[in-house]
Design an enzyme around this catalytic site. Structure first.
Site, mmCIF file in Angstrom:
data_model
loop_
_atom_site.group_PDB
_atom_site.id
_atom_site.type_symbol
_atom_site.label_atom_id
_atom_site.label_comp_id
_atom_site.label_asym_id
_atom_site.label_seq_id
_atom_site.Cartn_x
_atom_site.Cartn_y
_atom_site.Cartn_z
ATOM 1 N N LYS A 13 -44.336 60.861 -1.903
ATOM 2 C CA LYS A 13 -43.847 60.445 -0.577
ATOM 3 C C LYS A 13 -42.411 59.936 -0.612
ATOM 4 C CE LYS A 13 -46.822 57.211 0.455
ATOM 5 N NZ LYS A 13 -47.647 57.184 -0.747
ATOM 6 N N ARG A 88 -50.962 51.583 6.813
ATOM 7 C CA ARG A 88 -51.970 51.840 5.787
ATOM 8 C C ARG A 88 -53.327 51.266 6.168
ATOM 9 N NH1 ARG A 88 -47.741 51.652 1.019
ATOM 10 N NH2 ARG A 88 -48.945 52.462 -0.708
ATOM 11 N N ARG A 127 -44.034 57.662 -14.151
ATOM 12 C CA ARG A 127 -43.114 56.818 -13.381
ATOM 13 C C ARG A 127 -43.120 55.390 -13.925
ATOM 14 N NH1 ARG A 127 -44.126 56.260 -7.061
ATOM 15 N NH2 ARG A 127 -45.672 54.738 -7.723
ATOM 16 N N ARG A 133 -42.439 49.809 -13.479
ATOM 17 C CA ARG A 133 -43.103 49.173 -12.341
ATOM 18 C C ARG A 133 -44.384 48.508 -12.802
ATOM 19 N NH1 ARG A 133 -43.218 52.559 -6.755
ATOM 20 N NH2 ARG A 133 -45.165 51.413 -6.595
ATOM 21 N N ARG A 144 -55.106 51.058 -7.045
ATOM 22 C CA ARG A 144 -54.300 51.502 -5.898
ATOM 23 C C ARG A 144 -54.882 52.777 -5.293
ATOM 24 N NH1 ARG A 144 -48.729 52.571 -7.657
ATOM 25 N NH2 ARG A 144 -48.131 52.432 -5.491
HETATM 26 P P1 AMP Z 1 -45.745 51.860 -2.377
HETATM 27 O O1 AMP Z 1 -44.478 51.917 -3.134
HETATM 28 O O2 AMP Z 1 -45.617 52.360 -0.969
HETATM 29 O O3 AMP Z 1 -46.908 52.499 -3.089
HETATM 30 O O4 AMP Z 1 -46.126 50.309 -2.232
HETATM 31 C C1 AMP Z 1 -46.254 49.477 -3.366
HETATM 32 C C2 AMP Z 1 -47.149 48.288 -3.026
HETATM 33 O O5 AMP Z 1 -46.577 47.535 -1.936
HETATM 34 C C3 AMP Z 1 -48.545 48.644 -2.550
HETATM 35 O O6 AMP Z 1 -49.442 48.887 -3.616
HETATM 36 C C4 AMP Z 1 -48.910 47.386 -1.762
HETATM 37 O O7 AMP Z 1 -49.229 46.318 -2.619
HETATM 38 C C5 AMP Z 1 -47.589 47.055 -1.082
HETATM 39 N N1 AMP Z 1 -47.485 47.756 0.225
HETATM 40 C C6 AMP Z 1 -46.597 48.737 0.559
HETATM 41 N N2 AMP Z 1 -46.787 49.136 1.822
HETATM 42 C C7 AMP Z 1 -47.823 48.413 2.301
HETATM 43 C C8 AMP Z 1 -48.520 48.370 3.537
HETATM 44 N N3 AMP Z 1 -48.190 49.189 4.562
HETATM 45 N N4 AMP Z 1 -49.526 47.466 3.678
HETATM 46 C C9 AMP Z 1 -49.864 46.634 2.688
HETATM 47 N N5 AMP Z 1 -49.280 46.631 1.488
HETATM 48 C C10 AMP Z 1 -48.272 47.514 1.281
#
Ligand code: AMP
Length: 187
Positions: A13, A88, A127, A133, A144
């Site tokens: 994404k 989400r 990654r 990370r 996740r």
């Molecule tokens: P991502 O890089 O989008 O996978 O986001 C990394 C982490 O940030 C996720 O595993 C969540 O802990 C938090 N996060 C990102 N977007 C959201 C969201 N819309 N709602 C809740 N937590 C989020």
């Protein structure tokens, strides 16, 4: 244009969102990126979010929704946006609806990047090694993916019922996937 990009962690994404947003001249709004920036700057939002991120859990809706509402109110988001990683949860969909309705605008397309879940685990591990990370360790990756399957994957139905959802195969060369996305956007 107002676009939402959905898909499991590791679907690509973020990579696609950068290309698409640049092509369309709209801001790429990634909640994950905003949280990570806050974590690295040590803000109180970052301190709060980190507890959840490190465990592979979602940051509470109240925190996430307030952050997105603020971001969407900024000048650059008035001409459109590409949301990556938000909404989400159902609560986040409702909040986004509220914010956009109040502004008299609406989402035009929701793109779901589909991938084979078995393929994303090695991608996320790679990654993890490259970007260091903390939420990309094996246990956290598994969590996740579980959280996505339980809480987010079913939400695509909401947008399918509204006639906004388009599924795009996320497997293949990055540039190929970009072409597929641009094509469903009519570009
Ligand atoms: P991502 O890089 O989008 O996978 O986001 C990394 C982490 O940030 C996720 O595993 C969540 O802990 C938090 N996060 C990102 N977007 C959201 C969201 N819309 N709602 C809740 N937590 C989020």
């Amino acid at each position: 244009m107002r676009i939402i990009l959905m898909g499991p962690p590791g679907a690509g994404k973020g990579t696609q969102a950068v290309f698409i947003a640049e092509k369309l001249g709209i801001p790429h709004i990634s909640t994950g990126d905003i949280f990570r920036a806050n974590v690295s700057q040590g803000t109180s939002l970052g301190v709060e979010a980190k507890k959840f991120m490190d465990a592979g859990e979602y940051v509470p809706d109240s925190v996430t929704n307030a952050m997105v509402a603020d971001r969407l109110s900024q000048a650059d988001a008035q001409k459109g946006f590409l949301l990556d990683g938000y909404p989400r949860t159902l609560d986040q969909i409702n909040e986004l609806d509220k914010v956009l309705t109040a502004a008299g605008v609406a989402v035009e397309k929701v793109i779901e990047l589909t991938v084979d879940i078995d393929a994303v685990v090695p991608r996320l591990q790679k990654r993890a090694a490259e970007q260091n990370r903390v939420d990309d360790t094996e246990d956290v990756i598994r969590r996740r993916l579980e959280v996505y399957a339980e809480q987010t994957a079913p939400l695509t139905d909401v947008y399918a019922k509204r006639g906004l959802l388009v599924q795009v195969d996320g497997f293949g060369e990055i540039s190929e996937v970009t072409k597929r996305i641009l094509s469903v956007l009519g570009i």
